[in-house]
Design a protein around this motif. Structure first.
Motif, short mmCIF file in Angstrom:
data_model
loop_
_atom_site.label_atom_id
_atom_site.label_comp_id
_atom_site.label_asym_id
_atom_site.label_seq_id
_atom_site.Cartn_x
_atom_site.Cartn_y
_atom_site.Cartn_z
N LEU A 259 8.36 0.30 7.29
CA LEU A 259 8.91 1.57 6.80
C LEU A 259 10.33 1.40 6.27
O LEU A 259 10.71 2.00 5.27
CB LEU A 259 8.91 2.61 7.92
N ILE B 150 0.83 -1.19 0.00
CA ILE B 150 0.00 0.00 0.00
C ILE B 150 0.86 1.24 0.00
O ILE B 150 2.02 1.22 0.37
CB ILE B 150 -0.96 0.02 1.23
N GLY B 151 0.26 2.35 -0.45
CA GLY B 151 0.98 3.61 -0.42
C GLY B 151 0.96 4.16 0.98
O GLY B 151 0.06 4.89 1.37
N MET B 152 1.89 3.78 1.76
CA MET B 152 1.80 4.04 3.21
C MET B 152 2.79 5.08 3.64
O MET B 152 3.49 4.89 4.61
CB MET B 152 2.03 2.76 3.97
N GLY B 153 2.83 6.14 2.90
CA GLY B 153 3.70 7.23 3.32
C GLY B 153 3.34 7.69 4.69
O GLY B 153 4.19 8.10 5.47
N ALA B 154 2.07 7.63 4.99
CA ALA B 154 1.64 8.11 6.31
C ALA B 154 1.90 7.05 7.35
O ALA B 154 1.26 6.00 7.36
CB ALA B 154 0.18 8.47 6.26
N LEU B 155 2.84 7.33 8.18
CA LEU B 155 3.20 6.43 9.27
C LEU B 155 1.99 6.18 10.16
O LEU B 155 1.73 5.08 10.62
CB LEU B 155 4.34 7.07 10.05
N LEU B 156 1.21 7.25 10.37
CA LEU B 156 0.10 7.15 11.30
C LEU B 156 -0.97 6.21 10.79
O LEU B 156 -1.58 5.47 11.55
CB LEU B 156 -0.51 8.54 11.50
N CYS B 157 -1.18 6.24 9.51
CA CYS B 157 -2.18 5.35 8.91
C CYS B 157 -1.82 3.90 9.22
O CYS B 157 -2.64 3.11 9.66
CB CYS B 157 -2.21 5.61 7.41
N ARG C 37 10.25 0.14 2.91
CA ARG C 37 9.88 1.21 1.97
C ARG C 37 11.10 2.09 1.65
O ARG C 37 11.37 2.40 0.49
CB ARG C 37 8.77 2.04 2.60
N GLU C 38 11.83 2.45 2.70
CA GLU C 38 13.03 3.29 2.48
C GLU C 38 14.03 2.57 1.58
O GLU C 38 14.60 3.15 0.66
CB GLU C 38 13.69 3.60 3.83
#
Lengths: 814, 538
Positions: free
Chosen positions: A636, A36-43, A639-640
């Protein structure tokens, strides 16, 4: 599940597995989220929390016990009526009758209460009753059935109940004896020999005459197997103990095999005695004589003349055998990362300056070759070396040799180059042959700590003791044991000093302690704390704590894909339940002072205001276990890494798999197995790889993490040895490098402490290493070895003072 | 002269005699061609730069040695003059003489320490040389050659050490020292000629320069017949620019010579004697403008004598203080419009002396990137092996790195904290939705125990005081870093979230979600800012 099983078979996995397995499914779910496009850590965090809560709810449901059919033995006692065929052969459970029906007429009525409806009383005419069985009868019948079905464990409950709650009728007794005999047969066929012996002993106690021939044969068979088992394990003491025990209870007449074993042992011991006596004749073969006589005594100590021979051998060739948990691949008396290298390094090397213990301001150092003094402005270190005591005596260390050595340390072209020393030392000057002045570019609080250096020896003749030589020499030996023989030119304090020290590896401390009890070895180097506590009351051995604690770390490889990423390293740190592993796996749920989870690469000390803890910043708290956060960080990190790899046109492996290397020691094995389990929970597959004692750089380079036990006893210099790019952890991190440079530039202890605290904080923030915990370590030795010391730094710290007493001698108290 | 040369070769004797004799014949032929060419191209033809041969003077100095007799030195000088056409062809007019007395011993013993001023004063004080064939054609050249080759020979433990260093007279620039050695006395002349050839640096004139491009014209380029000729400059060669500012007489002004530090021209394309170059420099536009009478922009060909250069980083304000721990990367100087991948290669960290070795690679020029933490401190072009040691003065960046370390640590802390808060907030919402307010309250208490924005701000403020840099630009960078962290705190650590959760628990109803909903399809969203302008700001 496989590795979980491995842990449980070690007998040290005491908890957390259920939770780990529960969370594993959740971790699997996480993998699907990686797309998923999970740039938002909070999500991600919120989603994870919700999912985890759902998991928790499911688990709670799982905890409800499943309804299983209730066994007869678990029910309240009841009697049973079976009605006649005219009444449909109905079987009715009734509450136990106060008086069992005896000689009733067919017209007699029986008043009963059904188990189902206990409040209601019924009457049944005896003619309608086909049979009546009391609860005891029911239990007995079931026991017989279970025996027929070879369900002996289940039958045990029934017989046990009957024996406790009914009169012992002959039929019951016979049934029980038959049951025991059949059970013993089964156990024997399953190879459960010790269980079979227990059952046969129970049988013999109940009735010594019950099928005595058959029972005697079985007892003899069991004894044979048990003794053979111990002999194959090399545990003659246990074998003798079994023989003695069986002899006292049954006598050699009944167990024929005892006689043959006794003859065999006596014969073997006699052979060994003859061989040992032959080897005693020549000085060169005393080592063999020692080993033969040790084995002779282990097999049959009561052999006439055995103890006298053993005493004579020990007098002439005192040998100490040390059980170690980790073999030494090399010797380095100043090693911080290899306990065995440091331990054995003290045998074969003497460094220019030696760490002698923690002091109020850094460590205390001694020079085996003279004395040293630091100037008031901390910019000069002067070494006053001892001239030779007698002109014809062994060569003494002179100032020129020291000057050459410290100059090499500052020469970038030399193999001995140490950048930190090169940056510090400005000038070396030799005065009057025996005095060396080392001028420093800047003040340093402990320049002597940097001079724990080996002195290169040039002697080709091993009989000549050169400066830098230790009291022992490496010697060749057969098999995996490491042999060290006393240096012929070394002056020991006592005549009965060890002529040879042998290090023998044991896979577990249980095995090592068994060998110690049998007299196969004399010392066990490294004990787990619960074992140390258990042995503290044993008068035959002495448990000695080491003076200083060691710290345990995971060293990440900063060049491999995953562990080079700081977010991933944070995931590892949050994903390992260090507290639980320490408490359950290592401490065995005991509270032991000095054992503590740490937040940085320095020791936290073992008591309040412990001077050893000068580098540890108490404000940096150890990160607590948080698998949810670890999962997020793991995702994360991927992702990085993917973003970075995409830029380079590369790809990240689809599975997060890392390799964790660990030395061949029980503590490391237990720890790493537990760590692997915890990492699997957060979606990281952790492959374990046991390292050889002399693992080279190429081997280490293939690993993502390495378990290390570090003797960080002088943080002001050891920090660089651990964290510098050329150090043990090979940390190339620029912030850690900066903190190390600031530490190097510290001019006084206040600055040193401040900068070490900064370093601690930065190492924690950057997760340059993954700190685990601090441990206080123990050794245990037989009382025939004396002089080990009250609290040595390493096992051989005082080896020149050791004495080896004969087997029947008592070691003097220290 | 030829006879002397032959005699000299004969002395060395041995089986090589006939081969060397053929070589001497070749020298004679080339000498004739050179003389013919020289007559065709008069030296005073100043406007034909590309057809102007170099006037080279060799000053030979021998060290104290019984072997280095004056007669032998004479023979070496003659050999040099005879052999020079073999090296420079028509591009060289070489004459060799004994070094003036005032400088001879320095050339022989300490050639590295010579300065331009020393050589200049020796040149002015040197007696005019007796008539020679070069002089006959170019009398003015007696005092002002284009190249002055300082050649020192000394004997040490039976071997002859030959050192040569060029002084380019026009740019008043001393080149690196070239060193050779010979064990056989007979070979010394040849080795000396090799040393002269190796130390020669071709000169070019910058015709135009715009941005990172420059066009140069090669001195004597029209006379070069062979790419191996020391005067030749071609594609792939590296040039080192020098600016010469002249007075009214055309002489360099005091301090009028400026060798442009950390600047090189890399020849990309050659069109006869006009070359298109890329300019690589640590500075911005170092070569802007055209050459004129008063400002001449020249460049010397760089000829690396070794395979390695040690770079030493020092503090610009305290040159005695080395810069340790700076990270170095190297890249290839590929053209800007090239589509080839050009990954950077990590060289390592500077050591306690601020030093790091840069080895030669397949291209003569390497671009070195100096990083400190995440900050690119400098980009330096280096020709490995051209100089053994190059000192790079840079502004110390240590304080900024300290700030960066702090900020990075703070970022990790904030990231972890935000994630932990979000996890707990989601669990609280779930408990409220289930009606389990006691559990929700318990989790809220746990949440309250976390570090707050105020805690972190206090930490930031206390640290800021310790991060004062002496340099203004450095301080600006530090402030920028800290400001970024502050905005991070404001953005992600909203204290209102706690209040909202408390209200939600008190009300017994789910609070309006302050976090984005959990959905695999959810687009990337950021949490609302506290003083925000969006509808979720409350």
């Amino acid at each position: 599940m496989k590795s979980a099983h491995a842990i449980s078979t070690n007998g040290r996995w005491r908890g957390g597995l259920r939770r780990a397995v529960r969370c594993a499914a959740h971790a699997l779910r996480l993998r699907a989220w990686r797309r998923i496009g999970m740039g938002a850590l909070l999500c991600l965090a919120a989603a994870l929390a919700s999912a985890q809560d759902a998991e928790d709810a499911e688990d709670e449901e799982e905890l409800q016990p499943a309804k299983a059919p209730v066994e007869l033995m678990d029910r309240e006692p009841f009697d049973q009526l079976t009605l006649t065929a005219a009444n449909g052969n109905v079987v009715v459970d009734i509450l136990p009758l106060e008086t069992p029906p005896v000689n009733l007429q067919s017209t007699d009525r029986l008043r009963v209460r059904l188990v189902k409806y206990p409040d209601q009383e019924y009457e049944v005419t005896w003619e309608n009753v086909a049979s009546y069985r009391s609860y005891h009868q029911l239990v007995f019948d079931e026991a017989q059935r279970l025996v027929r079905e070879k369900k002996y464990s289940a039958a045990f409950r029934n017989f046990d109940y009957l024996l406790k709650n009914t009169q012992r009728t002959p039929s019951l007794n016979t049934a029980v004896l038959e049951y025991l005999l059949e059970n013993a047969d089964l156990l024997l066929s399953e190879g459960k020999i010790d269980h079979a012996l227990v059952v046969l002993e129970e049988l013999s106690q109940r009735d010594r005459h019950f099928r005595s021939d058959e029972v005697g044969r079985k007892l003899s068979q069991v004894a044979d197997l048990l003794i053979n088992q111990e002999v194959e394990r090399g545990d003659y003491a246990a074998a003798r103990q079994i023989m003695a025990s069986l002899d006292s209870r049954y006598g050699a007449d009944r167990i024929a095999t005892l006689t043959s074993w006794r003859q065999r042992f006596t014969q073997e011991a006699e052979d060994l005695k003859r061989q040992a006596e032959a080897k005693m004749a020549a000085d060169e073969t005393l080592r063999e004589a020692e080993q033969l006589s040790r084995r002779m005594v282990a097999i049959w100590p009561d052999l006439p003349g055995a103890q006298a021979l053993r005493g004579e051998v020990v007098r002439r060739y005192p040998m100490v055998i040390v059980g170690v948990s980790e073999s030494a691949g090399y010797q380095d008396a100043a090693s911080i990362e290899s306990w065995p290298a440091r331990r054995t390094g003290r045998l074969t090397q003497r460094t220019l300056l030696e760490f002698a213990g923690a002091g109020p301001e850094g460590g205390k150092y001694v020079c085996a070759y003279g004395e040293y003094v630091q100037s008031d402005d901390r910019r000069r270190l002067t070494l006053e070396l001892n001239p030779p005591a007698e002109p014809a005596g062994p060569a003494a260390l002179d100032g020129y040799a020291v000057a050459r050595r410290v100059t090499q340390m500052a020469d970038p072209r030399s193999d001995l180059y140490q950048p930190a020393w090169a940056a510090l030392a400005e000038r070396v000057c030799v005065r009057d042959v025996w005095r060396v002045d080392i001028d420093l570019r800047r003040p340093h609080v402990l320049p002597e700590a940097m001079l724990q250096i080996q002195l290169t020896t040039t002697a080709s003749d091993p009989s000549v003791m050169e400066p830098g030589d230790g009291p022992f020499l490496r010697a060749p030996g057969n098999g995996p044991d490491r042999h060290f023989v006393a240096h012929p030119a070394c002056k020991f304090a006592y005549d009965n000093h060890p002529r040879e020290i042998v290090e023998r590896h044991f896979a577990s401390s249980d095995e090592a302690l068994g060998a110690l009890r049998r007299g196969d070895i004399d010392i066990v180097d490294f004990l787990l704390p619960d074992e140390a506590t258990r042995l503290a009351g044993d008068k035959t051995v002495r448990v000695v704590p080491y003076a200083l604690p060691t710290i345990h770390l995971l060293v990440p490889n900063h060049r491999t894909v995953f562990t080079s990423n700081q977010t991933f390293r944070r995931a590892l740190l949050y994903g390992i339940n260090r507290q639980a592993i320490l408490e359950t796996e290592i401490l065995g749920n005991q509270k032991v002072p000095g054992y503590q989870v740490i937040s940085g690469p320095f020791p936290v000390g073992t008591r309040d205001n412990d001077p050893l803890a000068y580098a540890y910043d108490q404000r940096v708290a150890a990160r607590s276990y948080n698998p949810r956060l670890a999962s997020i960080l793991n995702t994360l990190a991927r992702r990085e890494l993917t973003e970075k790899a995409d830029k380079r046109g590369e790809s990240v492996p689809p599975e997060t798999r890392i390799v964790l290397g660990f030395p061949d020691s029980q503590l490391a094995r237990i720890t790493c197995q537990a760590i692997s389990q915890y990492l699997s929970v957060i979606g990281i597959t952790c492959e374990l790889r046991e390292l050889p004692p002399d693992a080279d750089a190429a081997t280490l380079d293939e690993l993502d993490l390495v378990y290390r036990q570090v003797a960080m006893w002088e943080p002001v210099v050891d920090a660089r040895r651990l964290l510098a790019p050329r150090g043990v952890a090979e940390v190339g991190n620029e912030y850690v490098g900066m903190a190390l440079r600031r530490l190097d530039a510290a001019k006084n202890w206040r600055e040193v402490r401040e900068r070490l605290h900064d370093l601690h904080r930065i190492v924690d923030e950057q997760v340059a290493i993954i700190p685990l915990w601090q441990t206080v370590n123990y050794l245990v030795h037989s009382r025939r070895v004396d002089g080990v010391g009250q609290r040595p730094l390493t096992l051989y710290q005082d080896v020149e003072q050791w004495q080896v007493a004969p087997p029947d001698g008592q070691g003097s108290s220290e | 002269m030829k006879a002397q040369s032959s005699a000299c070769v004969t002395v060395s004797g041995g089986p090589a005699f006939w081969r060397l004799r053929r070589m001497a014949a070749l020298v004679a032929v080339l000498g004739c061609a050179w003389a013919a060419c020289a007559r065709a191209c008069p030296a005073d033809e100043a406007d034909s730069w590309e057809y102007l041969p170099y006037r080279i003077r060799v000053w030979l100095a021998g060290g104290p040695s019984a072997a280095l007799t004056p007669a032998w030195q004479d023979r070496i000088r003659d050999a040099l003059e005879n052999l020079s056409p073999l090296y420079g062809g028509a591009t060289w007019r070489l004459e060799a003489e004994a070094a003036p007395a005032g400088i001879g011993s320095s050339i022989a013993a300490a050639i590295e320490d010579l300065t331009v001023e020393q050589v200049q004063s020796a040149l002015h004080g040197a007696p005019a040389r007796e008539k020679s064939n070069v002089q006959a054609q170019d009398p003015a050249g007696a005092r002002a050659p284009d190249k002055l080759m300082l050649l020192g020979i000394r004997e040490e433990e039976g071997r002859f050490l030959v050192a040569c260093r060029e002084l380019d007279w026009h740019t008043r620039t001393l080149g690196p020292t070239v060193r050779f050695e010979a064990w056989q006395p007979a070979l010394v002349s040849r080795v000396a000629a090799d040393a002269v050839g190796a130390s020669f640096q071709a000169l070019v004139r910058v015709e135009s320069s715009r941005g990172k491009k420059a066009t140069v014209r090669v001195r004597a380029g029209g006379l070069v017949s062979d790419a191996e000729c020391p005067s030749a400059v071609g594609s792939g060669d590296v040039l080192r620019p020098v600016i010469r500012r002249n007075d009214r007489r055309g002489e360099p002004k005091p301090d009028g010579i400026q060798v442009l530090d950390w600047t090189y021209l890399l020849v990309r394309e050659a069109q006869e004697y006009l070359l298109d170059c890329d300019v690589y420099s640590a500075m911005r536009n170092p070569l802007v403008g055209r050459s004129s009478v008063t400002v001449e922009r020249m460049a010397l060909k760089v000829r690396a004598g070794g395979n390695r250069t040690t770079l030493q980083l020092v503090d610009r304000d305290q040159p005695a203080r080395p810069l340790e721990g700076y990270e170095m990367f190297a890249k290839k100087p590929i053209p800007a419009d090239s589509s080839d991948a050009n990954p950077s290669l990590r060289l390592g960290l500077t050591d306690w002396r601020g030093r790091i070795d840069v080895d030669a690679s397949d291209l003569p020029l390497r671009l070195i990137y100096v990083k400190n933490g995440a900050h690119l401190v400098a980009r330096i072009p280096v020709v490995p092996g051209y100089q053994p040691l190059e000192v790079v003065p840079l502004a110390s960046d240590d304080k900024r790195l300290e700030a960066e370390a702090f900020v990075r640590g703070m970022e990790s802390t904030v990231m972890d904290l935000v994630a932990r808060r979000a996890i707990l907030a989601a669990r609280i919402h779930r408990r409220i939705a289930e009606g389990n307010l006691a559990a929700a309250r318990q989790l809220l208490e746990e949440l309250k125990g976390f570090q707050t924005k105020e805690d972190l701000e206090m930490m930031l403020a206390s640290r800021q005081a310790a991060l004062a840099a002496p340099d203004k630009r450095q301080q600006q960078r530090i402030d920028q870093l800290l400001t970024g962290t502050r905005s991070l705190l404001n953005k992600y650590l909203n204290p209102e979230e706690l209040v909202a959760l408390e209200r939600a628990i008190s009300g017994g109803a789910p609070a309006p979600a302050t976090q984005p909903a959990a959905s695999p399809e959810a687009p990337e969203r950021e949490p609302p800012s506290p003083g925000g302008d969006g509808p979720d700001a409350s």
